[in-house]
Enzyme design. Structure first.
Site, mmCIF file in Angstrom:
data_model
loop_
_atom_site.group_PDB
_atom_site.id
_atom_site.type_symbol
_atom_site.label_atom_id
_atom_site.label_comp_id
_atom_site.label_asym_id
_atom_site.label_seq_id
_atom_site.Cartn_x
_atom_site.Cartn_y
_atom_site.Cartn_z
ATOM 1 N N LYS A 13 27.615 -8.344 22.623
ATOM 2 C CA LYS A 13 26.507 -9.297 22.400
ATOM 3 C C LYS A 13 26.604 -10.453 23.379
ATOM 4 O O LYS A 13 27.665 -10.767 23.926
ATOM 5 C CB LYS A 13 26.492 -9.834 20.961
ATOM 6 C CG LYS A 13 27.684 -10.716 20.561
ATOM 7 C CD LYS A 13 27.545 -12.186 20.903
ATOM 8 C CE LYS A 13 28.822 -12.953 20.634
ATOM 9 N NZ LYS A 13 29.191 -13.984 21.518
ATOM 10 N N GLY A 108 33.493 -8.212 21.605
ATOM 11 C CA GLY A 108 34.046 -6.845 21.622
ATOM 12 C C GLY A 108 34.838 -6.537 20.356
ATOM 13 O O GLY A 108 34.589 -5.531 19.695
ATOM 14 N N ASP A 143 30.916 -13.326 13.919
ATOM 15 C CA ASP A 143 29.995 -12.511 14.723
ATOM 16 C C ASP A 143 29.826 -11.089 14.184
ATOM 17 O O ASP A 143 28.977 -10.342 14.674
ATOM 18 C CB ASP A 143 30.530 -12.354 16.163
ATOM 19 C CG ASP A 143 30.502 -13.646 16.951
ATOM 20 O OD1 ASP A 143 29.782 -14.578 16.554
ATOM 21 O OD2 ASP A 143 31.208 -13.709 17.982
HETATM 22 O O1 C5P Z 1 34.858 -16.314 12.763
HETATM 23 P P1 C5P Z 1 35.900 -16.020 13.785
HETATM 24 O O2 C5P Z 1 37.192 -15.536 13.169
HETATM 25 O O3 C5P Z 1 35.434 -15.116 14.878
HETATM 26 O O4 C5P Z 1 36.218 -17.413 14.467
HETATM 27 C C1 C5P Z 1 37.321 -17.599 15.318
HETATM 28 C C2 C5P Z 1 37.582 -19.085 15.514
HETATM 29 O O5 C5P Z 1 36.520 -19.677 16.256
HETATM 30 C C3 C5P Z 1 37.641 -19.895 14.233
HETATM 31 O O6 C5P Z 1 38.939 -19.871 13.698
HETATM 32 C C4 C5P Z 1 37.240 -21.276 14.721
HETATM 33 O O7 C5P Z 1 38.328 -21.904 15.370
HETATM 34 C C5 C5P Z 1 36.214 -20.964 15.801
HETATM 35 N N1 C5P Z 1 34.832 -21.004 15.268
HETATM 36 C C6 C5P Z 1 34.249 -22.229 14.976
HETATM 37 N N2 C5P Z 1 32.966 -22.253 14.489
HETATM 38 C C7 C5P Z 1 32.259 -21.125 14.324
HETATM 39 C C8 C5P Z 1 32.820 -19.864 14.643
HETATM 40 C C9 C5P Z 1 34.120 -19.851 15.118
HETATM 41 O O8 C5P Z 1 34.873 -23.271 15.130
HETATM 42 N N3 C5P Z 1 31.009 -21.193 13.863
#
Ligand code: C5P
Length: 329
Positions: A13, A108, A143
């Site tokens: 994406k 990915g 995501d």
């Molecule tokens: O949701 P995901 O595990 O992919 O997010 C990884 C990291 O990215 C989170 O731990 C956070 O530090 C950051 N993040 C964020 N705000 C979001 C999505 C991700 O700060 N909306």
């Protein structure tokens, strides 16, 4: 009869708009984003395992070292989450063929997790609804629900709340990958650091998706779309990787013979760069131009992909090759 092998495609994406708001009390940032699925795909092959679930990898050598193969691999976490959800073991072996750059800002890993949910659900014929799968996907990562949905969607909350939006036409992209990935938490931390600086305005508490972008997508107008592309994480990614700015500028400028990209930006948290072409011929020209720009700069690759495509989806399993029969007289 239950099928023995399931193949699932997992698309990358790009965020056409990534509006990042303030840091929430749970450590995430509130987002207003437009996700868009690209025809650059990993592929998962799943089969029932005799022992505990496992994953093996094939793909681009330099990338694979960065992907964990133990239980913290997102694909295995997806399989375990589904097993927990239905309350029984679902042992599975997954072969993951990587084409999407690892830690590249193209989702990915999230897409592989979405594909694992689809694959294990089918392999064991669990009868789980789409809504349940989307909810489980949100627990695996912000995501992951979009990677299940595909196409084009507005994302809100921390990105996990997704709603499809209508689009017309197809788009063509050039991507410049980087051999060294960026960590998403590190890029968000840099975003916070940059905004803590008094000179920078505070991020909006509740960012919004601009109407002009949705209008461009509805009309299928790549010129209007190119003018609307925006990523609030870009300054943070460029602060950590200043050398990316030169490549972005070269793609935007083009040459005397090659018109510049209609739009160019860092994909998600980076470091992959994406460039929008006007039509397939322009995409080819831009790709050749950018290949020249990054040549000799160590391991960067130039890829092209069209969009949008559907989310994580089953692929037919090709039958084993059979000998061509002799012609009968
Ligand atoms: O949701 P995901 O595990 O992919 O997010 C990884 C990291 O990215 C989170 O731990 C956070 O530090 C950051 N993040 C964020 N705000 C979001 C999505 C991700 O700060 N909306």
């Amino acid at each position: 009869m239950r099928e023995r092998v399931i193949r699932v495609a997992a698309p990358a994406k790009v965020n056409l708009h990534l509006g990042v708001g303030q840091l929430r009390s749970d450590g995430y940032h509130s987002l207003a984003t437009v996700y868009h699925a690209l025809a650059l795909m990993d592929e998962l092959e799943l089969s029932v395992a005799d022992g505990p679930s496992s994953v093996s990898m094939t793909g681009h050598g330099s990338d694979l070292g960065a992907v964990p193969t133990g239980d913290d691999n997102l694909v295995l976490r997806a399989a375990h989450l589904l097993a927990e959800h239905v309350g029984r073991d679902l042992p599975v072996h997954i072969t993951l063929s990587k084409r999407i750059p690892v830690a590249g800002g193209l989702a990915g890993g999230s897409s592989d997790a979405a594909a694992a949910l689809v694959g294990v659900e089918r392999l064991y014929e669990l009868g789980i609804s789409r809504a349940e799968l989307l909810e489980l996907a949100g627990r695996l990562g912000s995501d992951v629900p979009f990677c299940l949905l595909g196409g084009t969607a507005v994302g809100s909350g921390r990105g996990e709340l997704v709603e499809s939006v209508p689009t017309a036409g197809e788009y063509g992209w050039v991507m410049v990958t980087d051999p060294v990935g960026l960590s998403t938490p590190a890029v968000y931390a840099e975003f916070d650091r940059l905004h803590a600086d008094d000179a920078k305005p505070e991020p909006e508490p509740e960012p919004v998706v601009p109407h002009t972008l949705l209008e461009a997508l509805r009309r299928g107008d790549p010129h209007q779309l190119g003018a609307c592309l925006r990523n609030d994480l870009q300054p943070a990614a460029l602060s950590l990787r200043p050398e990316l700015a030169e490549v972005l500028a070269a793609g935007r400028a083009g040459t005397r013979e090659v018109p510049g990209a209609l739009g160019a930006l860092v994909s998600g948290s980076g470091p992959t760069l994406v460039f929008l072409g006007a039509d397939p011929r322009h995409v080819g020209q831009l790709a050749r131009h950018l290949r020249g720009v990054v040549q000799g700069s160590g391991g960067r690759r130039v890829l092209i992909a069209r969009s949008p495509v559907q989310g994580a989806h089953r692929q037919p399993v090709l039958p084993a090759a059979e000998p061509v029969p002799e012609p009968t007289r």
